[in-house]
Motif scaffolding. Sequence first.
Motif, PDB file in Angstrom:
ATOM      1  N   ASN A   1      -6.866 -17.566   1.743  1.00 49.96           N
ATOM      2  CA  ASN A   1      -7.096 -17.363   0.314  1.00 49.96           C
ATOM      3  C   ASN A   1      -8.017 -16.193   0.003  1.00 49.96           C
ATOM      4  OD1 ASN A   1      -5.543 -19.370  -1.108  1.00 49.96           O
ATOM      5  ND2 ASN A   1      -6.763 -20.836   0.033  1.00 49.96           N
ATOM      6  N   SER A   2      -8.150 -15.250   0.931  1.00 51.76           N
ATOM      7  CA  SER A   2      -8.945 -14.068   0.611  1.00 51.76           C
ATOM      8  C   SER A   2      -8.165 -12.843   1.066  1.00 51.76           C
ATOM      9  CB  SER A   2     -10.294 -14.149   1.306  1.00 51.76           C
ATOM     10  OG  SER A   2     -10.111 -14.298   2.684  1.00 51.76           O
ATOM     11  N   PRO A   3      -8.436 -11.692   0.436  1.00 48.28           N
ATOM     12  CA  PRO A   3      -7.644 -10.507   0.760  1.00 48.28           C
ATOM     13  C   PRO A   3      -7.895 -10.025   2.192  1.00 48.28           C
ATOM     14  CG  PRO A   3      -8.932 -10.198  -1.240  1.00 48.28           C
ATOM     15  CD  PRO A   3      -9.413 -11.440  -0.614  1.00 48.28           C
TER      16      PRO A   3
ATOM     17  N   LEU B   1     -17.954 -11.697  -1.050  1.00 46.88           N
ATOM     18  CA  LEU B   1     -16.691 -11.298  -1.663  1.00 46.88           C
ATOM     19  C   LEU B   1     -15.547 -12.214  -1.226  1.00 46.88           C
ATOM     20  CD1 LEU B   1     -15.951  -9.044  -3.532  1.00 46.88           C
ATOM     21  CD2 LEU B   1     -15.186  -7.726  -1.588  1.00 46.88           C
ATOM     22  N   LEU B   2     -15.545 -12.533   0.076  1.00 48.76           N
ATOM     23  CA  LEU B   2     -14.509 -13.400   0.637  1.00 48.76           C
ATOM     24  C   LEU B   2     -14.496 -14.748  -0.081  1.00 48.76           C
ATOM     25  CD1 LEU B   2     -12.940 -12.431   3.185  1.00 48.76           C
ATOM     26  CD2 LEU B   2     -14.218 -14.103   4.475  1.00 48.76           C
TER      27      LEU B   2
ATOM     28  N   THR C   1     -13.327  -5.249  -5.100  1.00 46.01           N
ATOM     29  CA  THR C   1     -13.484  -4.729  -3.738  1.00 46.01           C
ATOM     30  C   THR C   1     -14.072  -3.322  -3.755  1.00 46.01           C
ATOM     31  OG1 THR C   1     -11.550  -6.012  -3.119  1.00 46.01           O
ATOM     32  CG2 THR C   1     -12.286  -4.363  -1.563  1.00 46.01           C
TER      33      THR C   1
ATOM     34  N   LEU D   1      -9.952 -20.495   4.036  1.00 46.77           N
ATOM     35  CA  LEU D   1     -10.681 -19.318   3.565  1.00 46.77           C
ATOM     36  C   LEU D   1      -9.918 -18.040   3.934  1.00 46.77           C
ATOM     37  CD1 LEU D   1     -13.349 -18.650   2.129  1.00 46.77           C
ATOM     38  CD2 LEU D   1     -14.360 -18.276   4.359  1.00 46.77           C
TER      39      LEU D   1
ATOM     40  N   LEU E   1      -4.714 -11.503  -4.588  1.00 44.91           N
ATOM     41  CA  LEU E   1      -5.263 -10.984  -3.333  1.00 44.91           C
ATOM     42  C   LEU E   1      -4.842  -9.535  -3.131  1.00 44.91           C
ATOM     43  CD1 LEU E   1      -4.788 -14.029  -0.953  1.00 44.91           C
ATOM     44  CD2 LEU E   1      -6.743 -13.409  -2.338  1.00 44.91           C
TER      45      LEU E   1
ATOM     46  N   LEU F   1      -7.794  -7.106   3.198  1.00 44.89           N
ATOM     47  CA  LEU F   1      -8.596  -5.884   3.142  1.00 44.89           C
ATOM     48  C   LEU F   1     -10.087  -6.211   3.231  1.00 44.89           C
ATOM     49  CD1 LEU F   1      -8.045  -2.883   2.815  1.00 44.89           C
ATOM     50  CD2 LEU F   1      -8.433  -3.131   0.379  1.00 44.89           C
ATOM     51  N   VAL F   2     -10.515  -7.252   2.504  1.00 48.47           N
ATOM     52  CA  VAL F   2     -11.920  -7.647   2.526  1.00 48.47           C
ATOM     53  C   VAL F   2     -12.284  -8.188   3.902  1.00 48.47           C
ATOM     54  CG1 VAL F   2     -13.631  -9.163   1.494  1.00 48.47           C
ATOM     55  CG2 VAL F   2     -11.912  -8.110   0.059  1.00 48.47           C
TER      56      VAL F   2
ATOM     57  N   ILE G   1       0.841  -1.203   0.000  1.00 43.32           N
ATOM     58  CA  ILE G   1       0.000   0.000   0.000  1.00 43.32           C
ATOM     59  C   ILE G   1       0.878   1.256   0.000  1.00 43.32           C
ATOM     60  CG2 ILE G   1      -0.323   0.166   2.503  1.00 43.32           C
ATOM     61  CD1 ILE G   1      -3.256   0.792   1.968  1.00 43.32           C
TER      62      ILE G   1
ATOM     63  N   SER H   1      -6.870  -6.344  -4.429  1.00 41.27           N
ATOM     64  CA  SER H   1      -7.957  -5.694  -3.689  1.00 41.27           C
ATOM     65  C   SER H   1      -7.517  -4.335  -3.142  1.00 41.27           C
ATOM     66  CB  SER H   1      -8.418  -6.583  -2.539  1.00 41.27           C
ATOM     67  OG  SER H   1      -7.394  -6.699  -1.583  1.00 41.27           O
ATOM     68  N   ILE H   2      -6.203  -4.166  -2.957  1.00 42.46           N
ATOM     69  CA  ILE H   2      -5.700  -2.909  -2.392  1.00 42.46           C
ATOM     70  C   ILE H   2      -5.845  -1.760  -3.396  1.00 42.46           C
ATOM     71  CG2 ILE H   2      -3.658  -1.833  -1.341  1.00 42.46           C
ATOM     72  CD1 ILE H   2      -2.805  -4.514  -0.394  1.00 42.46           C
TER      73      ILE H   2
ATOM     74  N   TYR I   1     -19.609  -8.472   1.879  1.00 43.58           N
ATOM     75  CA  TYR I   1     -18.194  -8.824   2.076  1.00 43.58           C
ATOM     76  C   TYR I   1     -18.007 -10.318   2.288  1.00 43.58           C
ATOM     77  CZ  TYR I   1     -17.297  -3.845   2.307  1.00 43.58           C
ATOM     78  OH  TYR I   1     -17.218  -2.524   2.005  1.00 43.58           O
TER      79      TYR I   1
ATOM     80  N   LYS J   1     -17.608  -2.212  -2.082  1.00 42.66           N
ATOM     81  CA  LYS J   1     -17.730  -1.131  -1.105  1.00 42.66           C
ATOM     82  C   LYS J   1     -18.942  -0.263  -1.418  1.00 42.66           C
ATOM     83  CE  LYS J   1     -13.984   1.543   0.088  1.00 42.66           C
ATOM     84  NZ  LYS J   1     -12.550   1.897  -0.138  1.00 42.66           N
TER      85      LYS J   1
ATOM     86  N   TYR K   1     -13.295 -14.399  -3.775  1.00 43.69           N
ATOM     87  CA  TYR K   1     -11.841 -14.332  -3.915  1.00 43.69           C
ATOM     88  C   TYR K   1     -11.211 -15.698  -3.690  1.00 43.69           C
ATOM     89  CZ  TYR K   1     -10.931  -9.329  -4.459  1.00 43.69           C
ATOM     90  OH  TYR K   1     -10.826  -8.066  -4.955  1.00 43.69           O
ATOM     91  N   ALA K   2     -11.741 -16.431  -2.691  1.00 41.95           N
ATOM     92  CA  ALA K   2     -11.204 -17.762  -2.420  1.00 41.95           C
ATOM     93  C   ALA K   2     -11.400 -18.666  -3.628  1.00 41.95           C
ATOM     94  CB  ALA K   2     -11.874 -18.357  -1.182  1.00 41.95           C
TER      95      ALA K   2
ATOM     96  N   SER L   1      -8.389  -0.798  -4.589  1.00 38.07           N
ATOM     97  CA  SER L   1      -9.598  -0.039  -4.272  1.00 38.07           C
ATOM     98  C   SER L   1      -9.272   1.213  -3.459  1.00 38.07           C
ATOM     99  CB  SER L   1     -10.582  -0.916  -3.506  1.00 38.07           C
ATOM    100  OG  SER L   1     -10.053  -1.270  -2.246  1.00 38.07           O
ATOM    101  N   THR L   2      -8.098   1.262  -2.826  1.00 41.65           N
ATOM    102  CA  THR L   2      -7.760   2.445  -2.022  1.00 41.65           C
ATOM    103  C   THR L   2      -7.289   3.608  -2.890  1.00 41.65           C
ATOM    104  OG1 THR L   2      -5.506   1.657  -1.707  1.00 41.65           O
ATOM    105  CG2 THR L   2      -7.095   1.095  -0.016  1.00 41.65           C
TER     106      THR L   2
ATOM    107  N   SER M   1      -0.137  -2.606   7.570  1.00 45.65           N
ATOM    108  CA  SER M   1      -0.320  -1.307   6.925  1.00 45.65           C
ATOM    109  C   SER M   1      -1.737  -1.140   6.382  1.00 45.65           C
ATOM    110  CB  SER M   1       0.689  -1.153   5.789  1.00 45.65           C
ATOM    111  OG  SER M   1       0.402  -2.073   4.768  1.00 45.65           O
ATOM    112  N   LEU M   2      -2.449  -2.260   6.165  1.00 39.81           N
ATOM    113  CA  LEU M   2      -3.801  -2.168   5.600  1.00 39.81           C
ATOM    114  C   LEU M   2      -4.802  -1.594   6.585  1.00 39.81           C
ATOM    115  CD1 LEU M   2      -4.046  -5.518   3.642  1.00 39.81           C
ATOM    116  CD2 LEU M   2      -3.589  -3.254   2.781  1.00 39.81           C
TER     117      LEU M   2
ATOM    118  N   THR N   1      -8.878 -17.663  -6.383  1.00 38.92           N
ATOM    119  CA  THR N   1      -7.516 -18.137  -6.148  1.00 38.92           C
ATOM    120  C   THR N   1      -7.442 -19.659  -6.249  1.00 38.92           C
ATOM    121  OG1 THR N   1      -7.950 -18.083  -3.792  1.00 38.92           O
ATOM    122  CG2 THR N   1      -6.790 -16.203  -4.727  1.00 38.92           C
TER     123      THR N   1
ATOM    124  N   LEU O   1     -15.159  -6.784   6.280  1.00 40.11           N
ATOM    125  CA  LEU O   1     -16.197  -7.671   6.813  1.00 40.11           C
ATOM    126  C   LEU O   1     -16.331  -7.467   8.321  1.00 40.11           C
ATOM    127  CD1 LEU O   1     -18.123 -10.029   6.085  1.00 40.11           C
ATOM    128  CD2 LEU O   1     -16.315 -11.568   6.790  1.00 40.11           C
TER     129      LEU O   1
END
Lengths: 223, 223
Positions: free
Chosen positions: B63-65, A192-193, A172, B60, A158, B67-68, A68, A161-162, A189, A176, A196-197, A164-165, B161-162, A200, B72
């Motif tokens: 394997n998910s970000p 979303l989780l 992501t 899970l 993964l 950030l998400v 980030i 997703s950052i 969310y 939001k 993403y899983a 989005s900032t 940092s997130l 991947t 959540l």
Amino acid sequence: MIRSWNALEPHLGFLLEGFALTVAACVLAVAGAVVLGALIASLRTARSRAARAVAAVYCDLFRNVPFIVQLFFFFYGLPELGIYIGAFETGVLAMSIAGGAFVADVIRAGILSIEQGVIEAARVFGLGRWQIFSRIVMPNALRVSVRPMGSVLINLVLTSSILSTITVNELTGTAKIVAATTFMPFEVYAVLLVLYAALTYALSLAVAGVHRRLNRGMPEAVA
Amino acid sequence: MRYADFTPYDLVLLAQGLGVTLGLFAATTLIGLALGAALTVLHYYRVPVIGHVVVAVTELLKNSPVLVQLFLVFFGMPAFFQVNMTPVTAALLTVSLNTAAFAFVIFRSGVEAVDRDQIEAARVFGHSRWQILRRIISPQAAAFSVGPLIGLLVNQLQVTSLISVIGVADLTKIGNILNLRTLEPFVVWSVIGLTYYLCAKALAALGGRLERHLRRSVVWQGL
């Protein structure tokens, strides 16, 4: 459960747009990271001491600074230099650079795993340095490093997703917005989780497939 | 009068941010490692259903970000479960669970790396399952895990940092504040990046010493 599904349904198209942007960013960034990583890896195993040092510093730096922070550095810094590119392009650039550092380490290990005898044999056959590199070293190194590279690439997905900032409305980012409009952040969310899983997981299956294809005819490694 | 220049107070701000980052990192590391170890024990005793649930949930989380996961917990949980959630609580909860998921995998493979013969021998000597875990498996598993664990922690330091995204005033958030006030992205993000870099290096050096200490009795004798 039915109620929340009904409320989410009108936003599925929007989420899908975000998903498409995530996929686009990931495909571009993966390509960039692999190309950059191969380049840095060959510098790290080069004969020149200066090239090795530069590549080592690159890997060390981009692996040990949070993504980030790197992203903000490029996003706010590039316009200062007079380089005006969009947030999406900045994100892909940052992901390629950061991913390249990780990929370079993997490919470097692959290069170092090649037996010295193979290279000597190639030299005896009269192949030039570039030919040895492009026909013997790189194909072998890439084949060995497919599997570890897969986990790096999954991490890269993964990491996307950052983005989005920095105002990129990828998966992501769109989630939001949907969470804010429907006021169902938990459901959005949670979905979303899982999404993403699944993404991947699919990627890891694809990596396993590529690994099998590239290593067909090879004796099963003893591990 | 404009407040766009750097002031000496910015250094205090920076130190505060660093303190928040390191504090949160230390707390989540302690909680995460303890939880990861507890889950490993649970897995070791092969508790019927819980063992599978633990594996599924950690997969899970891995394997998910992050950030998400943060969104959540921070946005989703208050809306769904009607609980209060401060940014710091959400950050502690999320990063701890994330660390636990990765630590669980590392500890588990550490347990599996212990020689089966030793366990059988211990069983023959009449040790109970707990005694075997306590006196034979855990010291060796700890020595096996410490290397990967250090890699994990260096990574988790960057993951912290997130939490700036949900409003915790950590090092990255301070960077954001200073960046928006001074409009000097290169200076600000270089300093922030360098701080993270030095922390990561210090952590890795510290971990290396610990690893040498723990593995002093395990001398690699070659194949």
